[in-house]
Design an enzyme around this catalytic site. Structure first.
Site, short mmCIF file in Angstrom:
data_model
loop_
_atom_site.label_atom_id
_atom_site.label_comp_id
_atom_site.label_asym_id
_atom_site.label_seq_id
_atom_site.Cartn_x
_atom_site.Cartn_y
_atom_site.Cartn_z
N SER A 172 27.64 46.86 39.65
CA SER A 172 27.70 45.50 39.13
C SER A 172 29.07 45.21 38.51
O SER A 172 30.08 45.28 39.21
CB SER A 172 26.54 45.31 38.16
OG SER A 172 26.20 43.97 38.04
N ASP A 257 19.02 41.43 45.88
CA ASP A 257 20.04 40.76 45.06
C ASP A 257 20.12 39.29 45.47
O ASP A 257 19.74 38.92 46.59
CB ASP A 257 21.41 41.44 45.27
CG ASP A 257 21.70 42.50 44.20
OD1 ASP A 257 21.49 42.20 43.02
OD2 ASP A 257 22.13 43.61 44.57
N HIS A 289 18.70 45.02 42.23
CA HIS A 289 19.97 45.33 41.56
C HIS A 289 19.94 46.64 40.77
O HIS A 289 20.94 47.32 40.63
CB HIS A 289 20.27 44.15 40.61
CG HIS A 289 21.67 44.10 40.12
ND1 HIS A 289 22.71 43.69 40.91
CD2 HIS A 289 22.21 44.37 38.90
CE1 HIS A 289 23.83 43.72 40.21
NE2 HIS A 289 23.55 44.13 38.98
N1 LIG Z 1 21.68 39.61 31.68
C1 LIG Z 1 21.84 40.18 32.96
C2 LIG Z 1 22.04 41.67 32.83
C3 LIG Z 1 22.96 42.21 33.86
O1 LIG Z 1 23.54 41.45 34.57
C4 LIG Z 1 23.15 43.67 33.99
C5 LIG Z 1 22.43 44.53 33.20
C6 LIG Z 1 22.57 45.89 33.35
C7 LIG Z 1 23.44 46.41 34.28
C8 LIG Z 1 24.18 45.54 35.07
C9 LIG Z 1 24.03 44.16 34.93
N2 LIG Z 1 24.77 43.29 35.69
C10 LIG Z 1 26.11 43.42 35.96
O2 LIG Z 1 26.91 44.09 35.39
C11 LIG Z 1 20.61 39.86 33.83
O3 LIG Z 1 19.92 38.92 33.57
O4 LIG Z 1 20.37 40.53 34.80
#
Ligand SMILES: N[C@@H](CC(=O)c1ccccc1NC=O)C(=O)O
Length: 327
Positions: A172, A257, A289
């Site tokens: 991510s 995703d 994800h």
């Molecule tokens: N608030 C985000 C959290 C999120 O994007 C996320 C959480 C843990 C690991 C990776 C993530 N996304 C990108 O870095 C959500 O709603 O999914």
């Protein structure tokens, strides 16, 4: 060579039509939705998915620290947050391959102390794994995070100059940070790491749409900040060449995703191909994800085989993943 994996019904006609980018026609609510990975999880509720993510991260990290030899909180820079953990295989040698992992959490959450997902399966197979901490926002800015990631890789190279290859893996926001290393000018730093592969899991490569989401707007005050930190934008406007022509890049996205995450990965893969990088693209079947990372905790998962994650990325030729075929 670029390898394109496709499945029936998948749109393979896409090009880089950035001026027609679909996100530009989205409402703020829709953009927030597209860029909230937890809302796209299919087997759990959004909150439950986030709780499970922390819980599994905690458990696997405890287990990794209890299982093998590790060097924890090794400083790679002078800052308090500039620490990394090194997990060693049983047979330590000068010539180990290294997998260096950058956690996600939208540059605002996550920690190396809950991110040792792939440690046990890989150390059991002779790969040293490094989990890197960086200063998440609000302490760190995106530019600082990119600089810290650069330093952490230089540190691994200096510490283990005989390494058999350094493979970068990120999830991510961590995939974004890993991808930024494609733009690094190592000659400026005086150390050229032995980068052999990039393993990018459900990443974000164009930060411009992210500027317009409620969660991430504070990170990117101006368009220049987004563009400077967008590997997709940078590679389109000023292509870089791989220092090692054998370096492979695997761009993956979970089937579940959001469409925007799919578009980001596909366009990044296409831009890499156009720039002469050896890239592959894989949509991971029936994965969301977060499940991508949970699968990496398993020794029998296809992506934790060392011949896949390390040793030249020959997986594309050896594995018939979920019935996908090479064209
Ligand atoms: N608030 C985000 C959290 C999120 O994007 C996320 C959480 C843990 C690991 C990776 C993530 N996304 C990108 O870095 C959500 O709603 O999914």
């Amino acid at each position: 060579m670029c390898v394109w994996w496709y499945k029936a019904g998948m749109d393979v006609s896409g090009g880089n039509h950035r001026h027609e980018a679909p996100w530009k026609r989205m409402s703020k609510e829709e953009l927030d939705n597209q860029y909230s990975p937890s809302r796209w999880v299919v087997r759990l509720g959004a909150e439950e998915a986030m709780r499970t993510y922390s819980q599994i991260g905690n458990e696997v990290t405890k287990r990794a620290r209890a299982t093998g030899r590790s060097l924890l909180n090794v400083p790679y820079g002078d800052g308090d947050g500039e620490k990394l953990d090194i997990y060693l295989p049983e047979a330590v040698s000068e010539a180990m391959p290294f997998l260096v992992f950058f956690h996600g959490g939208y540059w605002q959450s996550g920690s190396k102390d809950t991110s040792a997902f792939m440690v046990n399966p890989l150390t059991a197979q002779g790969v040293a794994v490094v989990i890197v901490a960086y200063d998440i926002a609000p302490k760190g800015t995106l530019d600082q995070m990119v600089d810290q990631v650069t330093q952490s890789i230089m540190f691994v190279q200096k510490q283990y100059p005989g390494n058999q290859g350094i493979y970068l893996c990120g999830h991510s926001a961590g995939a974004h940070l890993a991808a930024m290393m494609l733009l690094a000018d190592w000659t400026k730093h005086g150390v050229t790491p032995n980068l052999k592969g990039f393993f990018l899991l459900s990443g974000v490569y164009d930060l411009e749409p992210i500027m317009h989401t409620s969660e991430n707007a504070p990170l990117l005050p101006a368009l220049e900040d987004a563009q400077r930190n967008s590997p997709l934008w940078q590679l389109e406007t000023a292509p870089t060449q791989p220092a090692d022509p054998a370096c492979r890049i695997l761009v993956t996205v979970g089937q579940h995703d959001s469409p925007e995450f799919h578009r980001q990965s596909r366009e990044f893969y296409q831009t890499l191909c156009q720039g002469g990088w050896k890239a592959s693209f894989e949509e991971l079947h029936d994965m969301d994800h977060f499940e991508i990372l949970w699968n990496l905790t398993q020794e029998d998962y296809v992506l934790t085989q060392p011949q896949v994650i390390c040793r030249g990325w020959s997986w594309a030729h050896q594995w018939d993943l979920h019935g996908a075929r090479q064209v």
